[in-house]
Write a protein that holds these residues in place. Structure first.
Motif, mmCIF file in Angstrom:
data_model
loop_
_atom_site.group_PDB
_atom_site.id
_atom_site.type_symbol
_atom_site.label_atom_id
_atom_site.label_comp_id
_atom_site.label_asym_id
_atom_site.label_seq_id
_atom_site.Cartn_x
_atom_site.Cartn_y
_atom_site.Cartn_z
ATOM 1 N N THR A 20 0.836 -1.202 0.000
ATOM 2 C CA THR A 20 0.000 0.000 0.000
ATOM 3 C C THR A 20 0.872 1.253 0.000
ATOM 4 O O THR A 20 1.831 1.362 0.762
ATOM 5 C CB THR A 20 -0.928 0.023 1.223
ATOM 6 O OG1 THR A 20 -1.783 -1.115 1.181
ATOM 7 C CG2 THR A 20 -1.775 1.290 1.239
ATOM 8 N N GLU A 319 -11.859 5.239 -3.971
ATOM 9 C CA GLU A 319 -12.060 3.803 -4.180
ATOM 10 C C GLU A 319 -11.213 3.281 -5.332
ATOM 11 O O GLU A 319 -10.593 2.219 -5.237
ATOM 12 C CB GLU A 319 -13.539 3.527 -4.468
ATOM 13 C CG GLU A 319 -14.458 3.697 -3.274
ATOM 14 C CD GLU A 319 -15.926 3.631 -3.675
ATOM 15 O OE1 GLU A 319 -16.209 3.512 -4.887
ATOM 16 O OE2 GLU A 319 -16.785 3.708 -2.785
ATOM 17 N N LEU A 320 -11.189 4.042 -6.425
ATOM 18 C CA LEU A 320 -10.437 3.610 -7.606
ATOM 19 C C LEU A 320 -8.937 3.567 -7.319
ATOM 20 O O LEU A 320 -8.239 2.645 -7.751
ATOM 21 C CB LEU A 320 -10.736 4.546 -8.774
ATOM 22 C CG LEU A 320 -12.145 4.400 -9.371
ATOM 23 C CD1 LEU A 320 -12.468 5.585 -10.269
ATOM 24 C CD2 LEU A 320 -12.256 3.094 -10.150
ATOM 25 N N GLU A 323 -8.111 0.542 -5.173
ATOM 26 C CA GLU A 323 -8.059 -0.671 -5.987
ATOM 27 C C GLU A 323 -6.694 -0.846 -6.644
ATOM 28 O O GLU A 323 -6.285 -1.976 -6.956
ATOM 29 C CB GLU A 323 -9.152 -0.630 -7.050
ATOM 30 C CG GLU A 323 -10.562 -0.784 -6.487
ATOM 31 C CD GLU A 323 -11.643 -0.492 -7.512
ATOM 32 O OE1 GLU A 323 -11.297 -0.315 -8.717
ATOM 33 O OE2 GLU A 323 -12.829 -0.425 -7.137
ATOM 34 N N ARG A 324 -5.987 0.259 -6.843
ATOM 35 C CA ARG A 324 -4.635 0.212 -7.422
ATOM 36 C C ARG A 324 -3.548 0.271 -6.355
ATOM 37 O O ARG A 324 -2.380 0.456 -6.677
ATOM 38 C CB ARG A 324 -4.451 1.375 -8.403
ATOM 39 C CG ARG A 324 -5.462 1.400 -9.551
ATOM 40 C CD ARG A 324 -5.316 0.207 -10.467
ATOM 41 N NE ARG A 324 -6.173 0.356 -11.650
ATOM 42 C CZ ARG A 324 -5.775 0.858 -12.815
ATOM 43 N NH1 ARG A 324 -4.517 1.237 -12.977
ATOM 44 N NH2 ARG A 324 -6.617 0.971 -13.823
#
Length: 379
Positions: A20, A319-320, A323-324
């Motif tokens: 992360t 959120e997008l 996701e990455r």
């Protein structure tokens, strides 16, 4: 499952996912100086932690913080992170029915702490281009004149927008607080990243409490060490019933001492990197239709990106990115009035991590428009 359980599991899952990229909490994720690591390892190996720490903090650490502020006629109370100090100060100085004045956007927790004391919280709207996305002395004076103030909470540099207040503005704010007989909390969490900074303490030492954080510039967020600076008589008052009455983490305090002693060796490079990351993000945002950075350059280690003109829901963009593998923060965490306007992106990460954020932005901005409103974020 209760909301607090979902939040906790969400963050634990993020922490356990080693890849992360943390660009939502303004913490320093650049490598820690070896001297800081050695100091904490030595404290563990010597098993210093068997004894309680001094209740107001190690004397050396308190002296170093005062030297960092360049203040002599004050004292410091070491706390388990600056936010615990804010909790304690808000609970201690406010009485039921008094008014606490803050800003929107701002840092939400002192407002919650003040409500626990029975105070009325007034959050002044400052997300306006015509006032430079900042609190103005006139706006504050009008609010105080309208209903008085028991506590004025000033974030400088301002999280989440990056505004830094001028010496004249700080003097004006302090004068308003003095005339009202109000306490002034000067939250200086991000002062080490500022292009310039003025302490309200110099204008109103009688009732000014100034925060100190090691989470951001030194990156000790998970070790929980911070402090409050005020006059000795105020520290005496705050030391009565302090939450950490048995002292703060000794290992953390040893690391903080080492950080302060060596900062000149390594922090300029940290600030160079985060400012370069700010520039890279700004250059990426500029040509994207509907995106804007309301404050640039930022005086903190973060930037705000306004996405409202593009029709993007901040939660969707967050959120997008998640996701990455990149965590950024939506406006709703720090604003009730302008929750649909912006996201916040932290910049104390490796330059290659910031470059990945920039490379993804055109694609994810377009995807956010297509996806529409997102689910309510957990953080």
């Amino acid at each position: 499952m209760e909301p607090y359980q979902r939040r906790n599991r969400h963050f634990e899952a993020l922490a356990e996912r080693r890849g992360t990229i943390w660009m939502g909490q303004n913490t320093n994720h650049l490598p820690t100086h070896p001297a800081v690591k050695r100091a904490m390892i030595a404290a563990i190996e010597d098993e210093d932690y068997h004894a309680y720490a001094p209740p107001t903090g190690l004397e050396e650490l308190r002296r170093l913080i005062l030297a960092d502020f360049a203040v002599e006629d004050a004292d410091v109370l070491i706390t388990d992170g600056a936010v615990e100090g804010l909790y304690h100060a808000c609970r201690h100085v406010l009485r039921p029915g008094e008014r606490m004045i803050a800003t929107d956007p701002g840092w939400p927790w002192p407002e919650a702490f003040s409500r626990l004391s029975g105070a009325e919280v007034v959050a002044l709207p400052i997300y306006r281009a015509d006032q430079g996305f900042r609190l103005t002395p006139g706006q504050l004076a009008a609010a105080v004149e309208e209903g008085g103030a028991g506590l004025i909470y000033l974030i400088d540099p301002l999280n989440p927008l990056g505004v830094g207040y001028s010496a004249d503005e700080i003097a004006a704010f302090a004068g308003i607080a003095r005339d009202a007989g109000a306490w002034l909390i000067h939250d200086c969490t991000y002062r080490h990243f500022a292009h310039r900074h003025t302490l309200a303490w110099h204008h109103y030492p009688e009732k000014t409490v100034t925060t100190y954080s090691f989470s951001k510039w030194l990156g000790l967020a998970g070790l929980r060490v911070g402090g409050l600076m005020a006059r000795p008589a105020v520290i005496e008052m705050l030391s009565d019933g302090q939450p950490n009455s048995l002292g703060s983490n000794l290992v953390s305090q040893r690391g903080a001492i080492a950080g302060l002693k060596t900062r000149d060796e390594w922090f300029p490079e940290v600030n160079r990197i985060q400012r370069a990351n700010q520039h890279a993000i700004h250059e990426t945002v500029r040509p994207i239709n509907g995106l804007d950075m309301p404050v640039y350059p930022s005086n903190g280690n973060f930037v705000a990106i306004d996405v409202s003109a593009a029709g993007i829901a901040p939660e969707t963009l967050c959120e997008l990115y998640l996701e990455r593998g990149i965590m950024i923060r939506q406006a709703a965490y720090q604003s009730k009035l302008f929750a649909d306007r912006f996201v916040k992106v932290s910049t104390t990460v490796k330059e290659e991590d910031a470059a990945r954020f920039c490379a993804l932005l055109p694609e994810l901005a377009a995807a956010a428009i297509d996806r529409g409103p997102g689910a309510r974020a957990l953080y």
